[in-house]
Design an enzyme around this catalytic site. Sequence first.
Site, PDB file in Angstrom:
ATOM      1  N   HIS A  95      -2.441   0.712   6.812  1.00 21.94           N
ATOM      2  CA  HIS A  95      -2.852   0.935   5.448  1.00 21.94           C
ATOM      3  C   HIS A  95      -3.489   3.192   5.113  1.00 21.94           C
ATOM      4  CE1 HIS A  95      -4.529  -0.998   1.875  1.00 21.94           C
ATOM      5  NE2 HIS A  95      -5.258  -0.667   1.472  1.00 21.94           N
TER       6      HIS A  95
ATOM      7  N   HIS B 112      -6.123   1.528  -4.299  1.00 17.69           N
ATOM      8  CA  HIS B 112      -5.166   0.868  -3.185  1.00 17.69           C
ATOM      9  C   HIS B 112      -4.493  -0.143  -3.837  1.00 17.69           C
ATOM     10  CE1 HIS B 112      -7.925  -1.177  -1.049  1.00 17.69           C
ATOM     11  NE2 HIS B 112      -8.296  -0.659  -1.806  1.00 17.69           N
TER      12      HIS B 112
ATOM     13  N   CYS C  15       1.098  -1.373  -0.035  1.00 14.41           N
ATOM     14  CA  CYS C  15       0.116   0.342  -0.111  1.00 14.41           C
ATOM     15  C   CYS C  15       0.841   1.271  -0.250  1.00 14.41           C
ATOM     16  CB  CYS C  15      -0.956   0.074   1.361  1.00 14.41           C
ATOM     17  SG  CYS C  15      -0.331  -0.041   3.115  1.00 14.41           S
TER      18      CYS C  15
END
Length: 392
Positions: A352, A364, A304
């Site tokens: 994240h 993402h 990420c």
Amino acid sequence: MASHRKSRPTGTRVAGIRPPALATAALTSVALLSQSANAAPEADDKPSLEEVEKKVDDLYRQAESATGKYNAAKEKTAKQRKRVDTLLDDVAQRTQKLNEAREELGSFASAQYRTGAAAPDTATFLLADTPQDYFDRTQLMDRMTGRQKAAVDDYVTQQSETMEKRQEATESLETLTESQGDLKTAKATVQRKLADARELMSKLTAEEKARLAAIEKEKREEAARKADELARQQAAQQQAQDEAAQQQDSGSSSSGSPGSGSSSSTAPADSSYATKADKALAFARAQIGKPYVWGAVGPGSYDCSGLTQAAWKAAGVTLPRTTYDQVNAGTTVPLSQAQPGDLVFFYDDLSHVGIYIGNGMMIHAPKPGTYVREESVYYDGESAIHSVVRPA
């Protein structure tokens, strides 16, 4: 001696005794009840599908959190290794200079031996425990020639600096070893969490997997509805801002006041950010479909923070490697005011991050086993959103 027991009538039942057929049936019933009683706890112990889903999600989150620690340890290890290499090169160069200074002092000692000169004993200087010991034991410094004094000064300087750099290199090597240990630990943690998640999923039946897919579909639909709500809210805010700006411009022009200058002064900054954000988003969109791989920074795969870092790098903005550092690399803004290009962070542990594209959506790299994709910022519920940061 005659028995006093009475004969038992055929076919009659004595108190407490069942006929063989009834006794067998009773025993069978007891056995079945016993099996059912034993089986019940096993059925109760089996987690529900929702519990399995939560456990798998938690394991993936823990793996992603460990990935952040791995990325941080990897970055620290790389920097420390570079520092160690630099220090070792420096020590090697200083050692060479120290040897040259020692050779020059040795030449004076040889000359004194050949000529029997009464100049200070340079050989004694070289054999002393430290240069200062020699000076403490003698008072011959004033009798040295200028060249000898310069050679001694150079030797003392080189020796002191070399010893200092060697100590610094030793400490850096110790730090490097520690960083490598942290890197190894984080890597093992990621691998263990992912293995646990795969094991849980492998135990699901085809029917359970189908039900799980249906639950995921419902979550996506709910996330999409929330994204639409956010998009409408942002559109209304933008419209209100545009109308207020128009009224201000209209009032400024009619009054002839220079107030319009203040509104134009904010435009270049907004325009500059939008230009950079467009480049970052163009890069991110080009990565859609590439696999998530923990610790990866491209070009074939990403995690990420590796994706967000690479996207903004394409726009000429350098972001730190980890989510923990990226969250501090800009200005925090409310989600309702998020603009395309902003970074959206998730969970209390900041494990994240995605890049906002507008209308409640982001790009993402979700988790292992998935691919870079567009998704609602509410993909894991509203409570999962931690903050939004504008990086440039």
